[in-house]
Design a protein around this motif. Structure first.
Motif, PDB file in Angstrom:
ATOM      1  N   LEU A   1       0.823  -1.201   0.000  1.00 40.52           N
ATOM      2  CA  LEU A   1       0.000   0.000   0.000  1.00 40.52           C
ATOM      3  C   LEU A   1       0.860   1.254   0.000  1.00 40.52           C
ATOM      4  N   VAL A   2       1.960   1.226   0.757  1.00 41.66           N
ATOM      5  CA  VAL A   2       2.862   2.376   0.795  1.00 41.66           C
ATOM      6  C   VAL A   2       3.559   2.544  -0.552  1.00 41.66           C
ATOM      7  N   GLN A   3       3.981   1.428  -1.156  1.00 38.71           N
ATOM      8  CA  GLN A   3       4.572   1.489  -2.501  1.00 38.71           C
ATOM      9  C   GLN A   3       3.603   2.121  -3.483  1.00 38.71           C
ATOM     10  N   LEU A   4       2.343   1.712  -3.402  1.00 37.42           N
ATOM     11  CA  LEU A   4       1.336   2.243  -4.301  1.00 37.42           C
ATOM     12  C   LEU A   4       1.134   3.741  -4.063  1.00 37.42           C
ATOM     13  N   MET A   5       1.112   4.154  -2.803  1.00 34.03           N
ATOM     14  CA  MET A   5       0.940   5.571  -2.489  1.00 34.03           C
ATOM     15  C   MET A   5       2.082   6.398  -3.072  1.00 34.03           C
ATOM     16  N   LEU A   6       3.318   5.881  -2.981  1.00 30.09           N
ATOM     17  CA  LEU A   6       4.459   6.615  -3.535  1.00 30.09           C
ATOM     18  C   LEU A   6       4.393   6.671  -5.059  1.00 30.09           C
ATOM     19  N   ALA A   7       3.992   5.557  -5.670  1.00 30.75           N
ATOM     20  CA  ALA A   7       3.919   5.519  -7.128  1.00 30.75           C
ATOM     21  C   ALA A   7       2.841   6.461  -7.658  1.00 30.75           C
ATOM     22  N   VAL A   8       1.634   6.410  -7.076  1.00 35.28           N
ATOM     23  CA  VAL A   8       0.564   7.284  -7.551  1.00 35.28           C
ATOM     24  C   VAL A   8       0.812   8.718  -7.101  1.00 35.28           C
ATOM     25  N   GLY A   9       1.556   8.885  -5.993  1.00 35.82           N
ATOM     26  CA  GLY A   9       1.950  10.230  -5.592  1.00 35.82           C
ATOM     27  C   GLY A   9       2.875  10.852  -6.620  1.00 35.82           C
ATOM     28  N   THR A  10       3.780  10.043  -7.182  1.00 30.61           N
ATOM     29  CA  THR A  10       4.654  10.522  -8.254  1.00 30.61           C
ATOM     30  C   THR A  10       3.860  10.826  -9.512  1.00 30.61           C
ATOM     31  N   PHE A  11       2.803  10.053  -9.766  1.00 30.98           N
ATOM     32  CA  PHE A  11       1.881  10.382 -10.854  1.00 30.98           C
ATOM     33  C   PHE A  11       1.321  11.782 -10.641  1.00 30.98           C
ATOM     34  N   GLY A  12       0.982  12.095  -9.382  1.00 33.51           N
ATOM     35  CA  GLY A  12       0.445  13.415  -9.066  1.00 33.51           C
ATOM     36  C   GLY A  12       1.472  14.518  -9.150  1.00 33.51           C
ATOM     37  N   VAL A  13       2.762  14.184  -8.961  1.00 36.57           N
ATOM     38  CA  VAL A  13       3.815  15.198  -9.023  1.00 36.57           C
ATOM     39  C   VAL A  13       3.795  15.908 -10.374  1.00 36.57           C
TER      40      VAL A  13
ATOM     41  N   LEU B   1      -5.065  24.457 -12.637  1.00 35.74           N
ATOM     42  CA  LEU B   1      -5.221  24.639 -11.200  1.00 35.74           C
ATOM     43  C   LEU B   1      -6.237  23.654 -10.632  1.00 35.74           C
ATOM     44  N   GLY B   2      -7.343  23.460 -11.358  1.00 33.96           N
ATOM     45  CA  GLY B   2      -8.350  22.514 -10.891  1.00 33.96           C
ATOM     46  C   GLY B   2      -7.883  21.078 -10.946  1.00 33.96           C
ATOM     47  N   VAL B   3      -7.152  20.754 -12.011  1.00 34.04           N
ATOM     48  CA  VAL B   3      -6.710  19.373 -12.210  1.00 34.04           C
ATOM     49  C   VAL B   3      -5.526  19.016 -11.319  1.00 34.04           C
ATOM     50  N   SER B   4      -4.640  19.973 -11.076  1.00 38.77           N
ATOM     51  CA  SER B   4      -3.362  19.675 -10.429  1.00 38.77           C
ATOM     52  C   SER B   4      -3.517  18.956  -9.102  1.00 38.77           C
ATOM     53  N   ILE B   5      -4.363  19.485  -8.236  1.00 38.99           N
ATOM     54  CA  ILE B   5      -4.497  18.898  -6.898  1.00 38.99           C
ATOM     55  C   ILE B   5      -5.581  17.831  -6.877  1.00 38.99           C
ATOM     56  N   PHE B   6      -6.772  18.184  -7.329  1.00 38.43           N
ATOM     57  CA  PHE B   6      -7.919  17.301  -7.140  1.00 38.43           C
ATOM     58  C   PHE B   6      -8.002  16.192  -8.180  1.00 38.43           C
ATOM     59  N   GLY B   7      -7.281  16.336  -9.288  1.00 37.41           N
ATOM     60  CA  GLY B   7      -7.211  15.272 -10.271  1.00 37.41           C
ATOM     61  C   GLY B   7      -5.913  14.508 -10.178  1.00 37.41           C
ATOM     62  N   GLY B   8      -4.797  15.251 -10.196  1.00 40.55           N
ATOM     63  CA  GLY B   8      -3.493  14.600 -10.172  1.00 40.55           C
ATOM     64  C   GLY B   8      -3.242  13.781  -8.928  1.00 40.55           C
ATOM     65  N   PHE B   9      -3.721  14.270  -7.788  1.00 38.61           N
ATOM     66  CA  PHE B   9      -3.514  13.539  -6.542  1.00 38.61           C
ATOM     67  C   PHE B   9      -4.762  12.781  -6.101  1.00 38.61           C
ATOM     68  N   ALA B  10      -5.740  12.653  -7.006  1.00 41.85           N
ATOM     69  CA  ALA B  10      -6.960  11.927  -6.658  1.00 41.85           C
ATOM     70  C   ALA B  10      -6.655  10.489  -6.255  1.00 41.85           C
ATOM     71  N   GLN B  11      -5.746   9.840  -6.997  1.00 41.90           N
ATOM     72  CA  GLN B  11      -5.405   8.456  -6.670  1.00 41.90           C
ATOM     73  C   GLN B  11      -4.681   8.366  -5.325  1.00 41.90           C
ATOM     74  N   PHE B  12      -3.821   9.350  -5.074  1.00 43.94           N
ATOM     75  CA  PHE B  12      -3.113   9.370  -3.795  1.00 43.94           C
ATOM     76  C   PHE B  12      -4.088   9.590  -2.642  1.00 43.94           C
ATOM     77  N   PHE B  13      -4.986  10.582  -2.785  1.00 37.64           N
ATOM     78  CA  PHE B  13      -5.957  10.857  -1.726  1.00 37.64           C
ATOM     79  C   PHE B  13      -6.867   9.659  -1.488  1.00 37.64           C
ATOM     80  N   ALA B  14      -7.297   9.019  -2.583  1.00 33.97           N
ATOM     81  CA  ALA B  14      -8.187   7.869  -2.443  1.00 33.97           C
ATOM     82  C   ALA B  14      -7.502   6.728  -1.702  1.00 33.97           C
ATOM     83  N   THR B  15      -6.247   6.446  -2.055  1.00 31.52           N
ATOM     84  CA  THR B  15      -5.496   5.381  -1.373  1.00 31.52           C
ATOM     85  C   THR B  15      -5.232   5.753   0.076  1.00 31.52           C
ATOM     86  N   TRP B  16      -4.902   7.021   0.319  1.00 31.66           N
ATOM     87  CA  TRP B  16      -4.660   7.477   1.694  1.00 31.66           C
ATOM     88  C   TRP B  16      -5.919   7.363   2.543  1.00 31.66           C
TER      89      TRP B  16
END
Length: 464
Positions: free
Chosen positions: A61-73, A411-426
């Motif tokens: 789960l932590v690996q996944l959070m880092l990977a999708v977090g990098t997707f959000g970067v 601006l709308g996509v950057s946080i709420f779209g790009g990090f959507a996978q990270f937030f959902a996993t978190w």
């Protein structure tokens, strides 16, 4: 000073010359845009493998959070790319900006394709992945504004929704191709081969397709006044026209607002702050829905529902096919009845549908059930995202349209779209509930409806 340009001549200069048919123009814009989104989103399909190879920490789960977090970067750089490349599109032309974004996206894909893993070079490996995502995010931040502005400027007052819908068609088409490629690789290769070299294949393909996209876009007509094929810097208005009808370059038409067109971002934030705020808030709901339903559910199916990778990737394919099919209809409908009614109804229906949908796939975690749920949600996502993405460039005048569209969307996509996978996993990790991603999507959708009553519906009305 004697400015002899008439409103009719200026309007004519603002329209693309009819050298290229509109059908061919849509195809060229859509193909190039799809190539960029392919490069950017293919990362999501292989996030589990990339997490294992480049982020070797304990716990899947932590690996996944880092990977999708990098997707959000990659999304962090989208607003920066929106300001810089969107401004470039409003000065040098849409074509010049779109060629530049393709080359930048190619560079990012090349870095990922040939990056050594953590086992080979240690901490430099994830840093290379992050660098590549930043470059790609910067490029895509400028691509969306320039390509969407160009699509709408090819359309008329009665067809802008249909033309703008092809922006979303191109995003869906890239997902269709990317997911099919992912399914093929996962099916044909062993796990060892897939983790060793197979996951790099899509990035190599994306890298090679960049120059093809640049070549195809060379034949587009420029729609920004004062710019010939993206070779010159626009001054914010059409060139003066002599009484004989021949263009002259001795004097530019003054900017009505008194602001040089060479500074579109300053003019945007000075004169259009309300439009920026409303556009960003409205975008939150559409982008959260897009990235949760069309991208995250594949990863969710693998890690949370424990479905095979090849089977789960069919979920992304299903959602993308529905998007490609429904987008033109959503655009046409928004031209007929208005952007706001289509967005209102579809987004409210999505709010009420998403939680039961997550309950169903968790109660019956099978591939047929997953595909049926994704298909149903994808219809609602399409009908809420298409009018949304068309409304954004309609908020701004032509001289700053690419910049305005880029900044608001990014601006709308950057946080709420790009990090959507990270937030959902978190949220799953924090609450222990597999249904937590549904609450994230519901919250974003509710917030996105707040500014809608005060936004202008420009369907059927002139924007220039």
């Amino acid at each position: 000073m004697d400015y002899s340009a008439t409103p009719q001549s200026a309007a004519a200069a603002a329209q693309p010359e009819k050298r290229v048919s509109h059908a061919k123009a849509i195809a060229a814009i859509t193909l190039g845009n799809g190539l960029e989104f392919f490069d950017f989103t293919i990362y999501s399909f292989f996030a589990t493998i990339i997490g294992k190879l480049f982020f070797p920490v304990e716990g899947q789960l932590v690996q996944l959070m880092l990977a999708v977090g990098t997707f959000g970067v990659g999304f962090i750089m989208r607003p920066v790319g929106g300001v810089i490349l969107g401004g470039y599109a409003d000065r040098a032309g849409r074509k010049a900006a779109m060629s530049l974004t393709l080359w930048l996206m190619t560079l990012g894909s090349a870095i990922i394709a040939f990056a050594p893993t953590y086992a080979a070079i240690g901490v430099a490996a994830p840093l290379l992945i992050i660098l590549a995502r930043l470059i790609q995010g910067f490029a895509l931040g400028g691509e969306v504004g320039a390509s969407t502005a160009l699509l709408l400027e090819y359309g008329s007052d009665r067809t802008r929704g249909f033309y703008g819908s092809w922006q979303f068609v191109s995003q869906g088409a890239n997902t269709v191709v990317g997911s099919l490629l992912g399914v093929a690789l996962a099916s044909m290769l062993s796990t060892a081969a897939l983790e060793s070299w197979g996951w790099r294949v899509p990035f190599v393909i994306g890298m090679a397709m960049g120059p093809i996209g640049v070549y195809i876009r060379r034949h587009l007509d420029e729609t920004l006044p004062g710019v010939e094929d993206g070779a010159a810097s626009a001054q914010g208005a059409a060139a003066t026209v002599s009484s004989s009808g021949s263009p002259t370059t001795s004097q530019p038409v003054p900017n009505p607002a008194g602001q040089p067109a060479s500074m579109p971002a300053r003019k945007l934030f000075r004169d259009h702050r309300r439009s920026i705020t409303a556009g960003v808030l409205t975008t939150i709901g559409g982008t959260a829905a897009n990235y949760i339903v069309l991208f995250y559910l594949s990863t969710y199916a693998i890690r949370i529902l424990h479905l095979p990778m090849a089977s789960a990737l069919w979920a992304a394919w299903t959602g993308a096919v529905v998007t490609v099919i429904c987008s033109p209809f959503a655009g046409r409908l928004s031209d007929r009845v208005g952007r706001k009614p289509v967005l209102w109804v579809s987004r409210v229906l999505l709010i009420f549908a998403v939680y039961p949908a997550f309950m169903v796939i968790n109660a019956t975690p099978t591939v047929p059930v997953l595909l049926a749920v994704v298909a149903g949600l994808a219809v609602l996502v399409t009908f809420t995202a298409v009018p949304n993405i068309v409304m954004l460039p309609e908020l701004f005048p032509r001289a700053i349209r690419a910049t305005g569209m880029s900044i608001v969307y990014c601006l709308g996509v950057s946080i709420f779209g790009g990090f959507a996978q990270f937030f959902a996993t978190w949220l799953i990790s924090m609450t222990g509930s597999n249904l937590a991603p549904a609450w994230y999507l519901i919250g974003c959708s509710v917030v996105s409806l707040l500014p809608l009553p005060w936004m202008r519906d420009m369907a059927g009305k002139p924007i220039d």
